[in-house]
Design a protein around this motif. Structure first.
Motif, PDB file in Angstrom:
ATOM      1  N   GLU A   1       0.825  -1.205   0.000  1.00 31.09           N
ATOM      2  CA  GLU A   1       0.000   0.000   0.000  1.00 31.09           C
ATOM      3  C   GLU A   1       0.859   1.254   0.000  1.00 31.09           C
ATOM      4  OE1 GLU A   1      -2.592  -0.110   3.365  1.00 31.09           O
ATOM      5  OE2 GLU A   1      -4.005  -1.496   2.413  1.00 31.09           O
ATOM      6  N   ASN A   2       0.257   2.354  -0.439  1.00 31.36           N
ATOM      7  CA  ASN A   2       0.898   3.654  -0.323  1.00 31.36           C
ATOM      8  C   ASN A   2       0.789   4.164   1.108  1.00 31.36           C
ATOM      9  OD1 ASN A   2       1.727   3.972  -3.032  1.00 31.36           O
ATOM     10  ND2 ASN A   2      -0.309   4.688  -3.636  1.00 31.36           N
ATOM     11  N   PHE A   3       1.681   5.090   1.436  1.00 33.32           N
ATOM     12  CA  PHE A   3       1.682   5.678   2.769  1.00 33.32           C
ATOM     13  C   PHE A   3       0.365   6.378   3.061  1.00 33.32           C
ATOM     14  CE2 PHE A   3       2.608   9.398   5.492  1.00 33.32           C
ATOM     15  CZ  PHE A   3       3.017   8.742   6.630  1.00 33.32           C
ATOM     16  N   ASP A   4      -0.190   7.018   2.050  1.00 35.31           N
ATOM     17  CA  ASP A   4      -1.478   7.691   2.193  1.00 35.31           C
ATOM     18  C   ASP A   4      -2.079   7.840   0.801  1.00 35.31           C
ATOM     19  OD1 ASP A   4      -3.664   8.938   3.303  1.00 35.31           O
ATOM     20  OD2 ASP A   4      -2.552  10.589   4.214  1.00 35.31           O
ATOM     21  N   THR A   5      -3.327   8.211   0.758  1.00 34.29           N
ATOM     22  CA  THR A   5      -3.976   8.437  -0.525  1.00 34.29           C
ATOM     23  C   THR A   5      -3.206   9.496  -1.300  1.00 34.29           C
ATOM     24  OG1 THR A   5      -6.105   7.934   0.491  1.00 34.29           O
ATOM     25  CG2 THR A   5      -6.146   9.089  -1.625  1.00 34.29           C
ATOM     26  N   GLY A   6      -2.836   9.178  -2.528  1.00 33.78           N
ATOM     27  CA  GLY A   6      -2.109  10.125  -3.366  1.00 33.78           C
ATOM     28  C   GLY A   6      -0.630  10.218  -3.096  1.00 33.78           C
ATOM     29  N   VAL A   7      -0.119   9.448  -2.146  1.00 35.37           N
ATOM     30  CA  VAL A   7       1.308   9.509  -1.795  1.00 35.37           C
ATOM     31  C   VAL A   7       1.982   8.217  -2.258  1.00 35.37           C
ATOM     32  CG1 VAL A   7       3.002   9.763   0.048  1.00 35.37           C
ATOM     33  CG2 VAL A   7       0.789  10.924   0.218  1.00 35.37           C
ATOM     34  N   PRO A   8       2.738   8.250  -3.358  1.00 29.73           N
ATOM     35  CA  PRO A   8       3.401   7.034  -3.835  1.00 29.73           C
ATOM     36  C   PRO A   8       4.441   6.568  -2.834  1.00 29.73           C
ATOM     37  CG  PRO A   8       4.290   8.948  -4.968  1.00 29.73           C
ATOM     38  CD  PRO A   8       3.131   9.440  -4.145  1.00 29.73           C
ATOM     39  N   SER A   9       4.608   5.241  -2.744  1.00 31.89           N
ATOM     40  CA  SER A   9       5.494   4.702  -1.713  1.00 31.89           C
ATOM     41  C   SER A   9       6.197   3.452  -2.201  1.00 31.89           C
ATOM     42  CB  SER A   9       4.690   4.368  -0.445  1.00 31.89           C
ATOM     43  OG  SER A   9       3.952   5.486  -0.003  1.00 31.89           O
ATOM     44  N   LEU A  10       7.474   3.362  -1.868  1.00 33.52           N
ATOM     45  CA  LEU A  10       8.243   2.140  -2.062  1.00 33.52           C
ATOM     46  C   LEU A  10       8.447   1.502  -0.699  1.00 33.52           C
ATOM     47  CD1 LEU A  10      11.094   2.785  -4.667  1.00 33.52           C
ATOM     48  CD2 LEU A  10       9.236   1.140  -4.818  1.00 33.52           C
TER      49      LEU A  10
ATOM     50  N   LEU B   1       8.953  -3.076  -4.353  1.00 38.25           N
ATOM     51  CA  LEU B   1       7.667  -3.481  -3.793  1.00 38.25           C
ATOM     52  C   LEU B   1       6.776  -2.252  -3.657  1.00 38.25           C
ATOM     53  CD1 LEU B   1       5.859  -5.622  -2.531  1.00 38.25           C
ATOM     54  CD2 LEU B   1       7.086  -5.338  -0.377  1.00 38.25           C
ATOM     55  N   PHE B   2       5.750  -2.185  -4.479  1.00 39.00           N
ATOM     56  CA  PHE B   2       4.759  -1.128  -4.317  1.00 39.00           C
ATOM     57  C   PHE B   2       3.421  -1.618  -4.850  1.00 39.00           C
ATOM     58  CE2 PHE B   2       6.807  -0.259  -8.392  1.00 39.00           C
ATOM     59  CZ  PHE B   2       5.780   0.080  -9.251  1.00 39.00           C
ATOM     60  N   GLY B   3       2.356  -0.925  -4.465  1.00 40.33           N
ATOM     61  CA  GLY B   3       1.038  -1.406  -4.815  1.00 40.33           C
ATOM     62  C   GLY B   3       0.067  -0.289  -5.080  1.00 40.33           C
ATOM     63  N   VAL B   4      -1.225  -0.609  -5.029  1.00 41.27           N
ATOM     64  CA  VAL B   4      -2.252   0.340  -5.451  1.00 41.27           C
ATOM     65  C   VAL B   4      -3.223   0.674  -4.320  1.00 41.27           C
ATOM     66  CG1 VAL B   4      -2.115  -0.409  -7.842  1.00 41.27           C
ATOM     67  CG2 VAL B   4      -3.727  -1.545  -6.319  1.00 41.27           C
ATOM     68  N   GLY B   5      -2.972   0.155  -3.130  1.00 39.11           N
ATOM     69  CA  GLY B   5      -3.855   0.424  -2.007  1.00 39.11           C
ATOM     70  C   GLY B   5      -3.462   1.677  -1.248  1.00 39.11           C
ATOM     71  N   ASP B   6      -4.171   1.938  -0.170  1.00 35.78           N
ATOM     72  CA  ASP B   6      -3.905   3.062   0.721  1.00 35.78           C
ATOM     73  C   ASP B   6      -4.450   2.693   2.091  1.00 35.78           C
ATOM     74  OD1 ASP B   6      -6.719   4.434   1.144  1.00 35.78           O
ATOM     75  OD2 ASP B   6      -6.609   3.969  -0.983  1.00 35.78           O
ATOM     76  N   PRO B   7      -4.221   3.511   3.129  1.00 39.70           N
ATOM     77  CA  PRO B   7      -4.659   3.112   4.473  1.00 39.70           C
ATOM     78  C   PRO B   7      -6.163   2.928   4.628  1.00 39.70           C
ATOM     79  CG  PRO B   7      -3.011   4.856   4.609  1.00 39.70           C
ATOM     80  CD  PRO B   7      -3.390   4.733   3.171  1.00 39.70           C
ATOM     81  N   TYR B   8      -6.939   3.391   3.646  1.00 35.65           N
ATOM     82  CA  TYR B   8      -8.389   3.244   3.732  1.00 35.65           C
ATOM     83  C   TYR B   8      -8.904   2.142   2.808  1.00 35.65           C
ATOM     84  CZ  TYR B   8      -7.612   7.855   5.749  1.00 35.65           C
ATOM     85  OH  TYR B   8      -7.145   8.895   6.507  1.00 35.65           O
ATOM     86  N   ALA B   9      -8.009   1.340   2.224  1.00 38.29           N
ATOM     87  CA  ALA B   9      -8.404   0.347   1.230  1.00 38.29           C
ATOM     88  C   ALA B   9      -9.183  -0.813   1.833  1.00 38.29           C
ATOM     89  CB  ALA B   9      -7.168  -0.186   0.500  1.00 38.29           C
TER      90      ALA B   9
END
Length: 464
Positions: free
Chosen positions: A188-197, A424-432
């Motif tokens: 998942e990303n760190f937050d909505t709209g925030v790309p994360s590795l 390692l990255f994905g398409v989710g976020d903390p609200y997924a």
């Protein structure tokens, strides 16, 4: 490979993003639940559908790979970039059970768009990740006519049940799977709209513990007082697993925990923290303290061990009666971090549980298969390529994060391939809400992730 090729690939994705989203929705409609006890037919249908999608988008040598009695993995490749690196793309098509269907606001396997989010089981975990890979590949092949790298793709069908056949599959097909690097879409990303590795994952050591004092339950009025209650005994044992701040208190367990490097500390300190948002994301109730001792929540979630009691049982709410129960049971999970050894941790935990048994109660500890932690080097051209690609795809600098959960197959893949670097990255976020009701992804973030993958192929293809 020129900049115009990259532009052509990006333009093709923009023109066909709705088509790729429709393919994702079609996959979400298939209840590919890999858990025992569920219908196996939809899982196999989903495998066939993924393979058909790979063929449609231009992959060669598409086939279903299988070992043992498990579900197949869909495989395809495109090896027409001589002299360029080979990238293995990984995702999985199997999903969790729907859970409590009455809590879903729409049917779990009927994809529904609301307020910019796509809802449905598997949308974020991990059919959205699989489609991110497929859409980026298609955009290059259809838009630019070729790719700047060689690509192999493996979409697994057993990740949600532990990937028990994956290592055997990778070993038996090692020539077919061989690659210079792997890109794993399952985070998942760190937050909505925030790309994360994601640069680190915790491992896990899990046991069940049974505490027994009687051969059968007895009346608590007749026998209460002189007889030891195994539920209270279990409670006393569990209470010794952490200190007053919630820090693991098993002797020796923290001895090998790797200290944060200055670079690690810098990454963690650079991440914003807003307690109100954290409480909302984590569903922490008002007035309940954040535990784990000093340090940021990110350090405690990603780089420190933690203890959780996953389940506890003694009689039940429906069958509650005035008895002293004969037995009490609990499942305990310890998340481990660099450089904790899972087998040593298991030994320490088992000894601790047995030695703390009060009143001579009988304690039986049964281990489950442990999984190791994983950590990747954030230096090097592959990681730099990933950061550049995410920044270009999302239009903002990415975060380097860890994940508190365990994904055992990441280490399985990288080690089986000879220690290759992994992104390692994905398409989710903390609200997924992956694994929970109302799973979803932000469609705009999914599109940004797809664009990031388009950029990533170009960045990897231009590495020296």
């Amino acid at each position: 490979m020129t900049g115009s090729d990259r532009s052509a690939a990006l333009e093709h994705f923009t023109l066909h993003a709705k088509d790729h989203l429709q393919d994702l929705m079609d996959l979400v409609r298939i209840p590919s639940i890999s858990f025992p006890g569920f219908d196996a037919a939809p899982v196999r249908t989903c495998a066939d559908s993924v393979a058909a999608l790979l063929r449609k988008q231009g992959f060669n040598d598409v086939q279903l790979l299988k070992t043992g009695s498990g579900y197949p993995s869909a495989f395809g490749q495109w090896l027409e970039a001589p002299g360029r690196p080979t990238v293995l793309l990984y995702a999985h098509y199997d999903v969790q059970p729907a859970g409590r269907e009455e809590l879903w606001h729409s049917r779990p396997f009927e994809p529904t768009v609301r307020e910019g989010r796509l809802f449905g089981r598997g949308a974020a975990d991990d059919k959205g990740g699989a489609m991110m890979h497929i859409a980026a590949f298609s955009s290059w092949l259809r838009g630019a006519g070729r790719l700047p790298v060689n690509v192999r793709i493996l979409i697994e069908g057993e990740e949600e049940v532990g990937s028990s056949n994956l290592e055997k599959l990778l070993t038996s097909h090692h020539k077919l799977i061989a690659a210079d690097m792997v890109v794993i879409a399952d985070s998942e990303n760190f937050d909505t709209g925030v790309p994360s590795l994601t640069a680190s994952l915790r491992g896990i050591v899990t046991v069940t513990v049974e505490v027994r004092s009687l051969s059968s339950s007895v009346h608590s009025g007749t026998w209460g007082g002189p007889l030891p209650d195994p539920v209270l005994a279990l409670a006393r044992i569990l209470a010794t697993l952490v200190d007053d701040q919630g820090v693991p208190a098993v002797p020796g367990m923290l001895d090998t925990v790797r200290a944060l490097s200055p670079r690690d500390r810098k990454h963690l300190d650079s991440l914003p923290f807003h307690e109100d948002a954290y409480r909302k994301q984590s569903k922490l109730l008002d007035g309940v303290s954040i535990t784990g001792g000093p340090g940021t929540v990110y350090e405690k979630m990603w780089r420190r061990p933690s203890v959780a009691v996953n389940a506890i049982e003694a009689s039940s709410r429906k069958q509650a009666a005035n008895i002293i129960n004969d037995v009490a049971w609990a499942r305990i999970g310890v998340r481990i971090v660099p450089d904790m050894d899972p087998h040593r941790t298991l030994e320490l935990l088992t000894d601790h549980l047995r030695e703390r048994a009060p009143w001579g109660t009988q304690v039986t500890v049964t281990p489950e298969s442990p999984s190791r932690w994983w950590r990747t080097d954030t230096d090097g051209p592959v990681f730099e390529a990933g950061l550049k690609a995410l920044e270009k795809g999302y239009g903002r600098k990415p975060a380097i994060i860890g994940a508190g959960g365990s994904i055992p197959f990441v280490r399985t893949i990288t080690e089986t391939l000879g220690g290759v670097p992994a992104l390692l990255f994905g398409v989710g976020d903390p609200y997924a809400a992956a694994h929970s009701e109302n799973e979803s992804l932000v469609i705009a973030d999914w599109e940004s992730a797809c664009r990031s993958m388009v950029h990533l192929f170009a960045e990897l293809g231009s590495m020296k």
